[in-house]
Design a protein around this motif. Structure first.
Motif, PDB file in Angstrom:
ATOM      1  N   ASP A 194       6.920  13.233  -9.626  1.00 43.19           N
ATOM      2  CA  ASP A 194       8.033  13.642  -8.763  1.00 43.19           C
ATOM      3  C   ASP A 194       8.032  12.813  -7.483  1.00 43.19           C
ATOM      4  O   ASP A 194       7.061  12.834  -6.732  1.00 43.19           O
ATOM      5  CB  ASP A 194       7.892  15.128  -8.417  1.00 43.19           C
ATOM      6  N   PRO A 195       9.101  12.047  -7.217  1.00 46.15           N
ATOM      7  CA  PRO A 195       9.125  11.203  -6.014  1.00 46.15           C
ATOM      8  C   PRO A 195       8.974  11.996  -4.721  1.00 46.15           C
ATOM      9  O   PRO A 195       8.335  11.522  -3.775  1.00 46.15           O
ATOM     10  CB  PRO A 195      10.495  10.510  -6.090  1.00 46.15           C
ATOM     11  N   ILE A 196       9.531  13.204  -4.680  1.00 47.51           N
ATOM     12  CA  ILE A 196       9.424  13.986  -3.442  1.00 47.51           C
ATOM     13  C   ILE A 196       7.991  14.453  -3.213  1.00 47.51           C
ATOM     14  O   ILE A 196       7.518  14.513  -2.076  1.00 47.51           O
ATOM     15  CB  ILE A 196      10.422  15.162  -3.472  1.00 47.51           C
ATOM     16  N   ALA A 197       7.278  14.737  -4.282  1.00 48.56           N
ATOM     17  CA  ALA A 197       5.866  15.086  -4.139  1.00 48.56           C
ATOM     18  C   ALA A 197       5.070  13.875  -3.640  1.00 48.56           C
ATOM     19  O   ALA A 197       4.184  13.998  -2.788  1.00 48.56           O
ATOM     20  CB  ALA A 197       5.310  15.583  -5.474  1.00 48.56           C
ATOM     21  N   SER A 198       5.401  12.701  -4.166  1.00 47.25           N
ATOM     22  CA  SER A 198       4.740  11.483  -3.702  1.00 47.25           C
ATOM     23  C   SER A 198       5.019  11.231  -2.220  1.00 47.25           C
ATOM     24  O   SER A 198       4.144  10.798  -1.462  1.00 47.25           O
ATOM     25  CB  SER A 198       5.230  10.276  -4.515  1.00 47.25           C
ATOM     26  N   LEU A 199       6.257  11.513  -1.822  1.00 49.06           N
ATOM     27  CA  LEU A 199       6.646  11.302  -0.421  1.00 49.06           C
ATOM     28  C   LEU A 199       5.790  12.147   0.514  1.00 49.06           C
ATOM     29  O   LEU A 199       5.229  11.643   1.500  1.00 49.06           O
ATOM     30  CB  LEU A 199       8.127  11.657  -0.246  1.00 49.06           C
ATOM     31  N   GLY A 200       5.666  13.420   0.196  1.00 47.58           N
ATOM     32  CA  GLY A 200       4.821  14.280   1.015  1.00 47.58           C
ATOM     33  C   GLY A 200       3.370  13.826   0.997  1.00 47.58           C
ATOM     34  O   GLY A 200       2.696  13.832   2.033  1.00 47.58           O
ATOM     35  N   GLY A 201       2.919  13.386  -0.160  1.00 45.97           N
ATOM     36  CA  GLY A 201       1.542  12.904  -0.271  1.00 45.97           C
ATOM     37  C   GLY A 201       1.291  11.659   0.567  1.00 45.97           C
ATOM     38  O   GLY A 201       0.196  11.478   1.115  1.00 45.97           O
ATOM     39  N   ALA A 202       2.314  10.804   0.678  1.00 43.69           N
ATOM     40  CA  ALA A 202       2.154   9.574   1.467  1.00 43.69           C
ATOM     41  C   ALA A 202       1.944   9.889   2.945  1.00 43.69           C
ATOM     42  O   ALA A 202       1.101   9.280   3.615  1.00 43.69           O
ATOM     43  CB  ALA A 202       3.372   8.668   1.276  1.00 43.69           C
ATOM     44  N   PHE A 203       2.706  10.853   3.464  1.00 41.79           N
ATOM     45  CA  PHE A 203       2.520  11.235   4.869  1.00 41.79           C
ATOM     46  C   PHE A 203       1.150  11.888   5.068  1.00 41.79           C
ATOM     47  O   PHE A 203       0.466  11.632   6.067  1.00 41.79           O
ATOM     48  CB  PHE A 203       3.638  12.187   5.311  1.00 41.79           C
ATOM     49  N   ASP A 204       0.752  12.726   4.118  1.00 40.74           N
ATOM     50  CA  ASP A 204      -0.564  13.357   4.225  1.00 40.74           C
ATOM     51  C   ASP A 204      -1.662  12.292   4.223  1.00 40.74           C
ATOM     52  O   ASP A 204      -2.632  12.384   4.983  1.00 40.74           O
ATOM     53  CB  ASP A 204      -0.773  14.325   3.053  1.00 40.74           C
ATOM     54  N   TYR A 212       0.835  -1.207   0.000  1.00 42.77           N
ATOM     55  CA  TYR A 212       0.000   0.000   0.000  1.00 42.77           C
ATOM     56  C   TYR A 212       0.869   1.256   0.000  1.00 42.77           C
ATOM     57  O   TYR A 212       0.665   2.176  -0.797  1.00 42.77           O
ATOM     58  CB  TYR A 212      -0.917  -0.030   1.229  1.00 42.77           C
ATOM     59  N   VAL A 213       1.866   1.290   0.892  1.00 40.19           N
ATOM     60  CA  VAL A 213       2.734   2.467   0.991  1.00 40.19           C
ATOM     61  C   VAL A 213       3.566   2.646  -0.276  1.00 40.19           C
ATOM     62  O   VAL A 213       3.701   3.772  -0.789  1.00 40.19           O
ATOM     63  CB  VAL A 213       3.646   2.360   2.226  1.00 40.19           C
ATOM     64  N   MET A 214       4.106   1.562  -0.799  1.00 39.38           N
ATOM     65  CA  MET A 214       4.901   1.685  -2.027  1.00 39.38           C
ATOM     66  C   MET A 214       4.027   2.187  -3.169  1.00 39.38           C
ATOM     67  O   MET A 214       4.511   2.913  -4.054  1.00 39.38           O
ATOM     68  CB  MET A 214       5.533   0.336  -2.390  1.00 39.38           C
ATOM     69  N   GLY A 215       2.761   1.823  -3.162  1.00 41.06           N
ATOM     70  CA  GLY A 215       1.844   2.345  -4.176  1.00 41.06           C
ATOM     71  C   GLY A 215       1.675   3.849  -4.046  1.00 41.06           C
ATOM     72  O   GLY A 215       1.683   4.575  -5.052  1.00 41.06           O
ATOM     73  N   LEU A 216       1.556   4.330  -2.799  1.00 45.72           N
ATOM     74  CA  LEU A 216       1.437   5.777  -2.588  1.00 45.72           C
ATOM     75  C   LEU A 216       2.682   6.500  -3.076  1.00 45.72           C
ATOM     76  O   LEU A 216       2.607   7.604  -3.626  1.00 45.72           O
ATOM     77  CB  LEU A 216       1.227   6.076  -1.101  1.00 45.72           C
ATOM     78  N   LEU A 217       3.851   5.885  -2.873  1.00 42.71           N
ATOM     79  CA  LEU A 217       5.112   6.529  -3.236  1.00 42.71           C
ATOM     80  C   LEU A 217       5.306   6.602  -4.750  1.00 42.71           C
ATOM     81  O   LEU A 217       6.168   7.350  -5.229  1.00 42.71           O
ATOM     82  CB  LEU A 217       6.286   5.800  -2.588  1.00 42.71           C
TER      83      LEU A 217
END
Lengths: 207, 207
Positions: free
Chosen positions: A78-88, A68-73
């Motif tokens: 942009d990987p950094i945008a995905s990273l922030g989105g995963a925490f949100d 699930y988390v790897m899917g969010l990432l």
DNA sequence: GTCTATAATTTGATAGAC
DNA sequence: GTCTATCAAATTATAGAC
């Protein structure tokens, strides 16, 4: 079409929910039987006692949550945008479940680390797989493998720690703040040399 | 000279150790009595049942551990050097106790967050005090109060998460890697503008 | 495979002698 | 304040009828 709705599956799912929310010791087989609409005898029919059931539940939910988390990432380009989105997203999920559903293995991991070698190994295997996957993903941000592993470890640690703080304080802020900080860290590591620890003011650009 | 060696103190100390290592549900009053060389009856004489004892134990060990960490953070002249040293020390402490003694409240915090309001409040109060102290300390690195609070939250989350990973995997590496990452993050935030999230490549120097 | 009954132990908690 | 005895309930686990 054989892995859904059966008694064993209901038992496993109920166990995963209870272990995630209240841990191993506080979860009784009677509660698992009730929540899964089964019987204690059925649990022993399908699983190797409480420990065997917990082992199977942790490994299964660990794999699912990792996917699930790897899917969010991989959601944004942009990987950094995905990273922030995963925490949100983690913060939103937590609020939506009234601060109950965070990491499916962390509660048990802390409980059993010093007292149950079988379950410690299960949680260890789950975390190892996650760090492996995260490290590979981080190489899209920092090319150096050791730096990518450091970043992956920091991201997972920040997520797990923020889960503790957000669940305990019933406040999504720690998760959101951790997300902002990990975005800052990833940005700083991407824009600079990424060898062993070195002050960024002294870093020289290898390109 | 009245707070050392008494029966109540031994009970409290034994409870703190057991809660830290194995959590609330897995810790029985009989085990506490044995470890503290007392009796179950004595526990009820001095404390308000298991819950009252755990509440007192968590608040007490929380205050002590907070003071210990804040002391480490003031060890060196450079706050960022102290920060790295604190993570290194946490890793060394963990290895020295065979991966048993990490955060004294985290295990219970995850266990009770959704099931015991009294103890959730106790762990929440402990974390709130820690973040308060850490935020003040972080202002020596970043002047902006909101940025300092973000950094403090990230540091505490990374420490707690790395404790989970290091205890579970029986490996100090996650703590060391988290320390390196937090040092990197603090360095990046010190050397740049510290307002709301903004790419560092676009940051303008307010000085 | 499902369900009931139960064994053996442990839990949190209390009462009362000393 | 300390210690023993004990209660009621819950725990993991097993045996066996259906």
């Amino acid at each position: 079409m054989d892995s859904t709705g059966g008694t064993a599956d209901r038992i496993l799912a109920a166990t995963q929910t209870l272990l995630r929310r209240q841990g191993y010791a506080a979860t009784g087989l009677q509660q698992i039987a009730t929540d899964s609409r089964s019987r204690v005898g059925s649990i022993y029919h399908f699983f190797a006692g409480k420990e065997g059931l917990a082992d199977a539940a942790l490994r299964s939910s660990g794999a699912a949550y990792g996917a699930y988390v790897m899917g969010l990432l991989g959601a944004a380009e942009d990987p950094i945008a995905s990273l922030g989105g995963a925490f949100d997203r983690a913060a939103a999920d937590l609020v939506a479940t009234d601060y109950a559903d965070a990491c499916p293995v962390a509660t048990v991991a802390l409980e059993v680390a010093s007292t149950n070698e079988t379950l410690r190994q299960a949680t260890s295997d789950v975390f190892t797989d996650w760090i492996e996957g995260l490290s590979t993903w981080c190489r899209a941000i920092v090319s150096d493998p050791e730096a990518a592993r450091d970043l992956a470890t920091a991201i997972l640690a920040a997520l797990e720690g923020a889960f503790i703080l957000s669940r305990t304080r019933r406040d999504p802020e720690p998760l959101l703040a951790a997300g902002r900080s990990m975005t800052r860290l990833a940005t700083a590591m991407r824009s600079t040399a990424t060898g062993p620890l070195r002050p960024y003011s002294e870093a020289s650009d290898p390109a």
